[in-house]
Structures are given as C-alpha cells and as structure tokens.
Write a protein that holds these residues in place. Structure first.
Motif, PDB file in Angstrom:
ATOM      1  N   GLY A  46      22.028  30.309  33.363  1.00 50.46           N
ATOM      2  CA  GLY A  46      20.992  29.322  33.685  1.00 50.46           C
ATOM      3  C   GLY A  46      21.392  28.338  34.778  1.00 50.46           C
ATOM      4  O   GLY A  46      20.789  27.273  34.895  1.00 50.46           O
ATOM      5  N   ASP A  99      28.704  44.450  39.408  1.00 52.30           N
ATOM      6  CA  ASP A  99      28.975  43.580  38.262  1.00 52.30           C
ATOM      7  C   ASP A  99      29.847  44.229  37.190  1.00 52.30           C
ATOM      8  O   ASP A  99      29.969  45.455  37.118  1.00 52.30           O
ATOM      9  CB  ASP A  99      27.651  43.093  37.656  1.00 52.30           C
ATOM     10  N   TYR A 140      25.343  41.201  35.252  1.00 49.40           N
ATOM     11  CA  TYR A 140      24.158  40.553  35.808  1.00 49.40           C
ATOM     12  C   TYR A 140      23.440  39.718  34.739  1.00 49.40           C
ATOM     13  O   TYR A 140      23.082  38.554  34.963  1.00 49.40           O
ATOM     14  CB  TYR A 140      23.233  41.644  36.374  1.00 49.40           C
ATOM     15  N   VAL A 141      23.271  40.311  33.559  1.00 45.83           N
ATOM     16  CA  VAL A 141      22.537  39.622  32.495  1.00 45.83           C
ATOM     17  C   VAL A 141      23.281  38.344  32.070  1.00 45.83           C
ATOM     18  O   VAL A 141      22.655  37.314  31.806  1.00 45.83           O
ATOM     19  CB  VAL A 141      22.235  40.600  31.329  1.00 45.83           C
ATOM     20  N   LEU A 188      22.037  34.894  43.436  1.00 41.34           N
ATOM     21  CA  LEU A 188      21.472  36.214  43.106  1.00 41.34           C
ATOM     22  C   LEU A 188      20.229  36.510  43.949  1.00 41.34           C
ATOM     23  O   LEU A 188      19.962  37.654  44.295  1.00 41.34           O
ATOM     24  CB  LEU A 188      21.134  36.287  41.610  1.00 41.34           C
ATOM     25  N   SER A 189      19.487  35.465  44.299  1.00 36.40           N
ATOM     26  CA  SER A 189      18.279  35.676  45.119  1.00 36.40           C
ATOM     27  C   SER A 189      18.629  35.927  46.581  1.00 36.40           C
ATOM     28  O   SER A 189      17.837  36.527  47.308  1.00 36.40           O
ATOM     29  CB  SER A 189      17.373  34.450  45.090  1.00 36.40           C
ATOM     30  N   ARG A 236      22.543  35.710  34.631  1.00 38.94           N
ATOM     31  CA  ARG A 236      21.184  35.173  34.465  1.00 38.94           C
ATOM     32  C   ARG A 236      21.148  34.178  33.300  1.00 38.94           C
ATOM     33  O   ARG A 236      20.521  33.130  33.391  1.00 38.94           O
ATOM     34  CB  ARG A 236      20.184  36.306  34.186  1.00 38.94           C
ATOM     35  N   GLU A 237      21.851  34.542  32.246  1.00 39.25           N
ATOM     36  CA  GLU A 237      21.815  33.702  31.032  1.00 39.25           C
ATOM     37  C   GLU A 237      22.539  32.375  31.217  1.00 39.25           C
ATOM     38  O   GLU A 237      22.299  31.433  30.457  1.00 39.25           O
ATOM     39  CB  GLU A 237      22.425  34.472  29.849  1.00 39.25           C
ATOM     40  N   MET A 284      20.056  43.867  45.142  1.00 36.55           N
ATOM     41  CA  MET A 284      19.287  42.656  44.831  1.00 36.55           C
ATOM     42  C   MET A 284      18.178  42.430  45.852  1.00 36.55           C
ATOM     43  O   MET A 284      17.222  41.715  45.583  1.00 36.55           O
ATOM     44  CB  MET A 284      20.222  41.432  44.828  1.00 36.55           C
ATOM     45  N   GLN A 301      21.488  31.364  40.255  1.00 36.39           N
ATOM     46  CA  GLN A 301      20.176  31.982  40.521  1.00 36.39           C
ATOM     47  C   GLN A 301      19.940  32.075  42.027  1.00 36.39           C
ATOM     48  O   GLN A 301      19.438  33.078  42.532  1.00 36.39           O
ATOM     49  CB  GLN A 301      19.026  31.191  39.854  1.00 36.39           C
ATOM     50  N   GLU A 357      21.459  26.901  38.394  1.00 37.90           N
ATOM     51  CA  GLU A 357      20.590  26.994  39.575  1.00 37.90           C
ATOM     52  C   GLU A 357      21.340  27.635  40.749  1.00 37.90           C
ATOM     53  O   GLU A 357      20.782  28.437  41.491  1.00 37.90           O
ATOM     54  CB  GLU A 357      20.150  25.577  39.941  1.00 37.90           C
TER      55      GLU A 357
END
Ligand code: SF4
Length: 205
Positions: A111, A127, A104-105, A119-120, A108-109, A151, A116, A113
C-alpha cells in the motif's frame, strides 16, 4: 539512495545495451544469492538522486542507452528514492526493468504510494525470491519461481522477441573493486569460483 554500482553496457539483463544499477541493502537472505555482498547498506555508498542521475546522464550523453535494469540488493526497500530515480530515468528510456525479491502481490499489498508509482512507471518487473533448487537456467530469471511481468504493454513485443532469441549469458566488468560478473548465473557459479581461487592459491603457495 544506497547504490553499489552502475555499469554500462549491460547486455545480459534485458534487451539491448542497458545501464545496470545495483542497490545496496536486502534483508531477504535467499540461500545461494549471487550478491550477498550487497545485503548491507553502506554509508559510503549513499548518493543523492541528483548525483546518481548526473552519473547516468554522463553515460547516456555519450552512448546509446536501450533501457535500464535495476537490481541489487532489494530495490523496493528504498521506495521513495527508487520512485524519484525512475521518474528521471523515464526521461531517457521507459524500458526500465526492476528485479525484486518481493512478489508483485506483496508489493501491491504494501500500500505504499511510492511502490504503486514505481509499478505504474516501469516496463517490466521480475519478481520473487531466489530459490537455489529452482535455478534451472530460465531466461532472465535466477530461479523458475520468479515471474517476468510486463507492466507496460508497449513493451510486450520487445520482450517477447528478446525472450525468444536471447539466451542467458554472463558478462564480466573490470571495476575499481575488481571483476564484477553480471547475468544469470548457474547455481554452481560460486563454488566454481571458490575452487578456482583455492587452486590458484595452491599454485602460488
Ligand atoms: S532478494 Fe535478491 S538480493 Fe536479496 S537475498 Fe534474495 S537473491 Fe539476494
């Protein structure tokens, strides 16, 4: 999008009767991966999001769909297409579970769009890479290092109940390419199949 297969009803990768979607393409190379045949993208497996959604809608118009499970291959390596697909899937069911070899991290890293947005929009992310030595029959996960991350809090109860009651099972589907075995496999699975095929070869020889 590069897609290997769509199967229904998948009952062993999340709660209920799900549509399972397997993507092609993964560069992670986990030892003992259950789907090494999906590491390469294949031109003949390219399908538009419209075409893919039409096929999914064809299933959903005739059958009850409790959710979606997206696996592969590595779904997050096709972020733009996956994002577009997930927006469509959410109109049928918001219970969308995605397997990813990335943590997951890491996602996120990146970056991105699209990532993101994915994930939303999804209900659950499972993962992390598959680690053969950590394949200990943990629910819904190929290996113990992987995490089930809810999530969307609306799905807490549903997955809590599922994880309490379900056990890992295997489901076999007959497809045009032969039998496809779906679910959380024990690490001996591939060697057992190879030895059965070998034995059968000996019997027929
Ligand atoms: S990330 Fe998944 S598909 Fe990719 S090699 Fe690892 S187990 Fe296989």
């Amino acid at each position: 999008m590069n897609i290997a297969r769509i199967l229904y009803p998948v009952k062993v990768l999340g709660p209920g009767n799900r549509i399972g979607i397997w993507v092609c393409g993964c560069s992670r190379g986990c030892r003992g991966c259950i789907n090494p045949e999906l590491w390469e993208r294949r031109p003949e497996c390219e399908i538009s999001i419209d075409g893919l959604y039409a096929a999914i809608l064809g299933i959903a118009s005739k059958h009850k769909v409790d959710g979606f499970t997206v696996s592969g291959g590595e779904p997050m390596d096709q972020p733009e297409d996956l994002n577009a697909l997930i927006i469509r899937l959410a109109a049928i069911s918001k219970d969308i579970l995605v397997y990813s070899g990335y943590k997951y991290v890491e996602l996120r890293e990146r970056g991105s769009e699209h990532i993101q947005n994915i994930l939303s929009a999804i209900a659950v992310l499972i993962d992390g890479q598959y680690v053969e030595e950590l394949n200990r029959d943990v629910k819904l996960r190929g290996s113990e290092n992987q995490e089930i991350i809810i999530m969307n809090g609306d799905f807490n109860k549903k997955y809590e109940n599922h994880l309490k009651t379900a056990r890992n099972r295997i489901q076999n589907f007959m497809t045009a390419d032969g039998v496809v075995s779906v679910g959380i496999h024990r690490k001996e699975f591939r060697s057992k199949i190879a030895s059965r095929i070998h034995k059968r070869g000996d019997e027929n020889g």
